[in-house]
Design a protein around this motif. Structure first.
Motif, PDB file in Angstrom:
ATOM      1  N   LEU A  65       0.754  -0.917   0.326  1.00  0.00           N
ATOM      2  CA  LEU A  65      -0.021   0.081   0.182  1.00  0.00           C
ATOM      3  C   LEU A  65       1.141   1.365   0.039  1.00  0.00           C
ATOM      4  N   ALA A  66       1.724   0.837   0.980  1.00  0.00           N
ATOM      5  CA  ALA A  66       3.074   2.691   0.920  1.00  0.00           C
ATOM      6  C   ALA A  66       3.852   2.494  -0.404  1.00  0.00           C
ATOM      7  N   ALA A  67       4.316   1.641  -0.949  1.00  0.00           N
ATOM      8  CA  ALA A  67       4.751   1.500  -2.589  1.00  0.00           C
ATOM      9  C   ALA A  67       3.596   2.685  -3.671  1.00  0.00           C
ATOM     10  N   SER A  68       2.308   1.504  -3.413  1.00  0.00           N
ATOM     11  CA  SER A  68       1.426   2.266  -4.196  1.00  0.00           C
ATOM     12  C   SER A  68       1.343   3.562  -4.377  1.00  0.00           C
ATOM     13  N   ASN A  69       1.034   4.093  -2.876  1.00  0.00           N
ATOM     14  CA  ASN A  69       1.062   5.337  -3.241  1.00  0.00           C
ATOM     15  C   ASN A  69       2.078   5.797  -3.686  1.00  0.00           C
ATOM     16  N   VAL A  70       3.432   5.856  -3.087  1.00  0.00           N
ATOM     17  CA  VAL A  70       4.393   6.383  -3.454  1.00  0.00           C
ATOM     18  C   VAL A  70       4.080   6.441  -4.813  1.00  0.00           C
ATOM     19  N   LEU A  71       4.067   5.312  -6.313  1.00  0.00           N
ATOM     20  CA  LEU A  71       3.965   5.659  -7.070  1.00  0.00           C
ATOM     21  C   LEU A  71       2.673   6.242  -7.854  1.00  0.00           C
ATOM     22  N   VAL A  72       1.799   6.349  -7.248  1.00  0.00           N
ATOM     23  CA  VAL A  72       1.286   7.424  -7.626  1.00  0.00           C
ATOM     24  C   VAL A  72       1.682   8.947  -7.346  1.00  0.00           C
ATOM     25  N   LYS A  73       2.384   9.575  -6.390  1.00  0.00           N
ATOM     26  CA  LYS A  73       2.725   9.995  -6.250  1.00  0.00           C
ATOM     27  C   LYS A  73       3.807  10.799  -7.579  1.00  0.00           C
ATOM     28  N   THR A  74       4.230   9.027  -7.794  1.00  0.00           N
ATOM     29  CA  THR A  74       5.753   9.593  -8.552  1.00  0.00           C
ATOM     30  C   THR A  74       5.193   9.619 -10.140  1.00  0.00           C
TER      31      THR A  74
END
Length: 274
Positions: A65-74
């Motif tokens: 979930l944290a990685a997905s949020n980072v990908l969205v911000k990227t």
């Protein structure tokens, strides 16, 4: 990163221990497994203790979930760059395909995302027997990250954490990484090179008031950022996104996210023009 319970030294091979040799169930299952694989004897099979240890996330529901949020911000960072959309569509795809991993890793560092791994549980002998016949008709088993690869990734992230970059440093560094003119097949490589130089120049200028005493910080940031490009996309995909997307291609998701967001922004303008 914690790897508790994962002893690096295999003190004793567990593949052919005495208790397993004498176990009736183990003997029967081993005979069936050897017969299904062409009758190879245990002596000719590779000992599991000599294989590279594979790992998985200890808390995948939290880390993914944290990685997905980072990908969205990227993706949001990329889609907020007007110069990116001025490039030919083919160049946009090449840049995304080549640069999404280092951009994502910078996001992990900026968001202070940490994770722990544990050794991948080995399938039981009974499961191997039951699934042996089916595996020949199904897709190949997914690869698992190795402990050595994850430790190398963690070392790169730790090195960046020590730099303690400011938000402006992150922004300009991401721009310098995204606009990489050395990617083969680019049609607008000269324009992309000018964008990279502009981002590097802005990074250098912001460093002077923030770190006037550290004259080598600019070169050190660029050098350390080059290590992120050595992290293979398969490692990042298998570790952080494979539990979510399955066998799908992550770059297809990234491209869809970029242009889906853009289409949403353009749709109101198009309706107003009508």
């Amino acid at each position: 990163m914690t790897t508790s319970g994962m002893d690096m030294d295999c003190e004793r091979c567990q593949c052919h221990s005495e208790d397993k040799r004498t176990a009736i169930l183990y003997t029967l299952l081993s005979q069936n497994l050897n017969h299904s694989r062409g009758g190879r004897s245990p002596a000719h099979q590779r000992c599991l203790c000599h294989q590279r240890r594979t790992v998985c996330l200890r808390t995948p529901h939290v880390t993914c979930l944290a990685a997905s949020n980072v990908l969205v911000k990227t993706i949001s960072f990329v889609k907020n760059l007007p110069s990116f959309y001025m490039l030919p569509p083919e160049d946009q795809r090449l840049l995304l395909d080549s640069c999404w991993v280092p951009l994502f890793l910078l996001g992990l560092v900026q968001e202070m995302v940490t994770f722990e791994v544990m050794e991948t549980p080995a399938p039981s002998m009974l499961k191997k027997i039951l699934l042996d016949g089916q595996s020949k008709r199904q897709e190949p088993e997914r690869t698992q990250p190795t402990l050595a690869a994850v430790q190398r990734l963690q070392c790169c992230l730790n090195t960046f954490w020590k730099l303690d970059l400011s938000p402006k440093e992150y922004a300009y560094l991401k721009g310098a990484i995204l606009f990489n003119p050395d990617i083969p097949g680019l049609r607008a490589s000269l324009y992309i090179e000018s964008l990279q130089q502009e981002a590097q120049r802005a990074l250098h200028e912001v460093l002077q008031p923030l770190h006037p005493e550290d004259q080598g910080r600019f070169a050190r940031i660029l050098l350390i950022s080059s290590t992120l490009k050595s992290i293979p996309p398969t490692l990042i995909t298998d570790l952080f996104f494979r539990p979510v997307i399955g066998n799908a291609d992550i770059i297809d998701f990234i491209v869809e996210m970029v242009y889906e967001i853009t289409d949403r922004q353009l749709a109101p303008a198009a309706r107003m023009a009508c």
